[in-house]
Enzyme design. Structure first.
Site, PDB file in Angstrom:
ATOM      1  N   ARG A 229      59.870  39.513  66.121  1.00  0.00           N
ATOM      2  CA  ARG A 229      60.763  40.386  65.343  1.00  0.00           C
ATOM      3  C   ARG A 229      60.859  41.798  65.933  1.00  0.00           C
ATOM      4  O   ARG A 229      59.863  42.409  66.283  1.00  0.00           O
ATOM      5  CB  ARG A 229      60.274  40.468  63.901  1.00  0.00           C
ATOM      6  CG  ARG A 229      61.193  41.331  63.048  1.00  0.00           C
ATOM      7  CD  ARG A 229      61.278  40.860  61.650  1.00  0.00           C
ATOM      8  NE  ARG A 229      60.146  41.307  60.861  1.00  0.00           N
ATOM      9  CZ  ARG A 229      60.001  41.002  59.573  1.00  0.00           C
ATOM     10  NH1 ARG A 229      60.882  40.229  58.973  1.00  0.00           N
ATOM     11  NH2 ARG A 229      58.973  41.441  58.903  1.00  0.00           N
TER      12      ARG A 229
ATOM     13  N   ARG B 221      56.942  41.007  43.858  1.00  0.00           N
ATOM     14  CA  ARG B 221      55.993  40.324  44.727  1.00  0.00           C
ATOM     15  C   ARG B 221      54.719  39.952  43.991  1.00  0.00           C
ATOM     16  O   ARG B 221      53.813  39.393  44.594  1.00  0.00           O
ATOM     17  CB  ARG B 221      55.617  41.235  45.898  1.00  0.00           C
ATOM     18  CG  ARG B 221      56.379  40.948  47.196  1.00  0.00           C
ATOM     19  CD  ARG B 221      56.078  42.084  48.122  1.00  0.00           C
ATOM     20  NE  ARG B 221      56.078  41.791  49.511  1.00  0.00           N
ATOM     21  CZ  ARG B 221      56.991  42.264  50.372  1.00  0.00           C
ATOM     22  NH1 ARG B 221      58.019  42.951  49.942  1.00  0.00           N
ATOM     23  NH2 ARG B 221      56.858  42.026  51.647  1.00  0.00           N
TER      24      ARG B 221
ATOM     25  N   ARG C 254      49.420  40.124  55.424  1.00  0.00           N
ATOM     26  CA  ARG C 254      50.634  39.940  54.602  1.00  0.00           C
ATOM     27  C   ARG C 254      50.760  38.490  54.140  1.00  0.00           C
ATOM     28  O   ARG C 254      51.188  38.222  53.016  1.00  0.00           O
ATOM     29  CB  ARG C 254      51.871  40.360  55.409  1.00  0.00           C
ATOM     30  CG  ARG C 254      51.939  41.875  55.593  1.00  0.00           C
ATOM     31  CD  ARG C 254      52.904  42.246  56.697  1.00  0.00           C
ATOM     32  NE  ARG C 254      54.288  41.969  56.361  1.00  0.00           N
ATOM     33  CZ  ARG C 254      55.257  41.860  57.273  1.00  0.00           C
ATOM     34  NH1 ARG C 254      55.000  41.995  58.548  1.00  0.00           N
ATOM     35  NH2 ARG C 254      56.483  41.619  56.885  1.00  0.00           N
TER      36      ARG C 254
ATOM     37  N   LYS D 293      64.648  36.643  54.748  1.00  0.00           N
ATOM     38  CA  LYS D 293      65.229  37.203  53.520  1.00  0.00           C
ATOM     39  C   LYS D 293      66.090  38.435  53.806  1.00  0.00           C
ATOM     40  O   LYS D 293      67.178  38.575  53.279  1.00  0.00           O
ATOM     41  CB  LYS D 293      64.136  37.653  52.524  1.00  0.00           C
ATOM     42  CG  LYS D 293      63.186  36.606  52.074  1.00  0.00           C
ATOM     43  CD  LYS D 293      62.229  37.177  51.039  1.00  0.00           C
ATOM     44  CE  LYS D 293      61.357  38.323  51.515  1.00  0.00           C
ATOM     45  NZ  LYS D 293      60.382  38.000  52.562  1.00  0.00           N
TER      46      LYS D 293
ATOM     47  N   ARG E 210      57.456  46.680  64.376  1.00  0.00           N
ATOM     48  CA  ARG E 210      56.898  47.464  63.265  1.00  0.00           C
ATOM     49  C   ARG E 210      55.370  47.356  63.236  1.00  0.00           C
ATOM     50  O   ARG E 210      54.822  46.311  63.563  1.00  0.00           O
ATOM     51  CB  ARG E 210      57.434  46.907  61.934  1.00  0.00           C
ATOM     52  CG  ARG E 210      58.708  47.555  61.493  1.00  0.00           C
ATOM     53  CD  ARG E 210      59.357  46.900  60.300  1.00  0.00           C
ATOM     54  NE  ARG E 210      58.513  46.158  59.386  1.00  0.00           N
ATOM     55  CZ  ARG E 210      58.986  45.372  58.415  1.00  0.00           C
ATOM     56  NH1 ARG E 210      60.287  45.240  58.254  1.00  0.00           N
ATOM     57  NH2 ARG E 210      58.175  44.732  57.622  1.00  0.00           N
TER      58      ARG E 210
HETATM   59  P1  AMP Z   1      58.776  44.239  53.693  1.00  0.00           P
HETATM   60  O1  AMP Z   1      59.664  45.004  54.601  1.00  0.00           O
HETATM   61  O2  AMP Z   1      59.499  43.676  52.504  1.00  0.00           O
HETATM   62  O3  AMP Z   1      57.955  43.195  54.405  1.00  0.00           O
HETATM   63  O4  AMP Z   1      57.746  45.303  53.080  1.00  0.00           O
HETATM   64  C1  AMP Z   1      56.912  46.072  53.917  1.00  0.00           C
HETATM   65  C2  AMP Z   1      55.690  46.521  53.143  1.00  0.00           C
HETATM   66  O5  AMP Z   1      56.079  47.349  52.038  1.00  0.00           O
HETATM   67  C3  AMP Z   1      54.865  45.410  52.512  1.00  0.00           C
HETATM   68  O6  AMP Z   1      53.973  44.801  53.427  1.00  0.00           O
HETATM   69  C4  AMP Z   1      54.130  46.189  51.409  1.00  0.00           C
HETATM   70  O7  AMP Z   1      53.086  46.980  51.957  1.00  0.00           O
HETATM   71  C5  AMP Z   1      55.225  47.134  50.939  1.00  0.00           C
HETATM   72  N1  AMP Z   1      56.012  46.500  49.857  1.00  0.00           N
HETATM   73  C6  AMP Z   1      57.335  46.164  49.890  1.00  0.00           C
HETATM   74  N2  AMP Z   1      57.710  45.615  48.727  1.00  0.00           N
HETATM   75  C7  AMP Z   1      56.616  45.589  47.937  1.00  0.00           C
HETATM   76  C8  AMP Z   1      56.359  45.118  46.627  1.00  0.00           C
HETATM   77  N3  AMP Z   1      57.336  44.536  45.871  1.00  0.00           N
HETATM   78  N4  AMP Z   1      55.103  45.255  46.120  1.00  0.00           N
HETATM   79  C9  AMP Z   1      54.128  45.838  46.844  1.00  0.00           C
HETATM   80  N5  AMP Z   1      54.289  46.283  48.098  1.00  0.00           N
HETATM   81  C10 AMP Z   1      55.527  46.163  48.654  1.00  0.00           C
END
Ligand code: AMP
Length: 221
Positions: A132, A93, A177, A18, A166
């Site tokens: 990644r 989410r 996740r 994404k 990360r």
């Molecule tokens: P991502 O880079 O999109 O995978 O986001 C990294 C982390 O940020 C996720 O594993 C969550 O801990 C937090 N996070 C990002 N977006 C959301 C969301 N819409 N709702 C809740 N937590 C989020």
């Protein structure tokens, strides 16, 4: 040509690509790429209260509470550069987040919402996340074999920083996740399908092929 893409939501499990596509599409359509994960990482770097609150959730692969995410997104979508639309990557989410977004968009008088689901088998997801690499400085993401940087270990996008794995791309966090995705995010597919706003792309193909599909979908008049 229509004036802008409106609000485009990229939905999909971690590792589906994404972020890579969101950044490309946003550049092409000249709208902001709004990644809630990147916003949290920015807060974390700046040491803000939101960053401190989010850190524990993020490191263990759990979702940050809805109220925190929603108010951060509300701030971001209220900024002038998001008026013509944006690519939302990683938000909503959960169903409560999607409901809050509908209320917000109605209040802001924003038009159409297009939702793109990135579909990919879980075995492939694990392989993708496994390799990644993320830039410490600008957050651009690469893959050791599927999308390697031009110079090993160095970011192509900003040219400045080293790439690293990360904390939430470590195996235990990735498992958490995936569980969060299956329990809380996957129900959004039905939520948006029932509103007639859902498009699905096969995210198992090459980056360029997926990008072409998105071009056709999002550039249509
Ligand atoms: P991502 O880079 O999109 O995978 O986001 C990294 C982390 O940020 C996720 O594993 C969550 O801990 C937090 N996070 C990002 N977006 C959301 C969301 N819409 N709702 C809740 N937590 C989020």
């Amino acid at each position: 040509m229509k004036s802008g893409p409106g609000i485009v939501i990229f939905l999909g499990p971690p590792g589906a690509g994404k972020g890579t596509q969101a950044s490309r599409v946003a550049t092409r359509l000249r709208v902001p790429h709004v990644s809630t994960g990147d916003l949290f990482r920015h807060h974390l770097k700046q040491g803000t209260p939101i960053g401190q609150l989010a850190k524990g959730f993020m490191d263990r692969g759990a979702l940050v509470p809805d109220e925190v995410v929603c108010s951060m997104v509300e701030d971001r979508l209220g900024q002038p550069d998001a008026k013509g639309g944006c690519i939302l990557d990683g938000f909503p989410r959960t169903i409560p987040q999607a409901e809050a977004l509908e209320v917000l968009l109605t209040r802001l008088g924003r038009g159409t919402t297009t939702v793109v689901s990135f579909d990919l088998a879980s075995s492939v997801l694990e392989e993708r996340i496994g390799g990644r690499l993320t830039c410490k400085s600008c957050g651009a993401s690469f893959h050791a074999t599927l999308n390697p940087p031009k110079v090993a270990g160095l970011c192509d996008a900003c040219g400045k920083a080293e790439l690293h794995v990360r904390a939430d791309d470590r195996p235990e966090a990735v498992r958490a996740r995936m569980t969060e995705y299956a329990q809380k995010t996957a129900p959004l597919l039905d939520f948006y399908a029932s509103r007639g706003a859902l498009y699905r792309v096969d995210a198992g193909r090459r980056i360029g092929e997926i990008e072409k599909d998105l071009e056709v979908l999002l550039d249509r008049p």
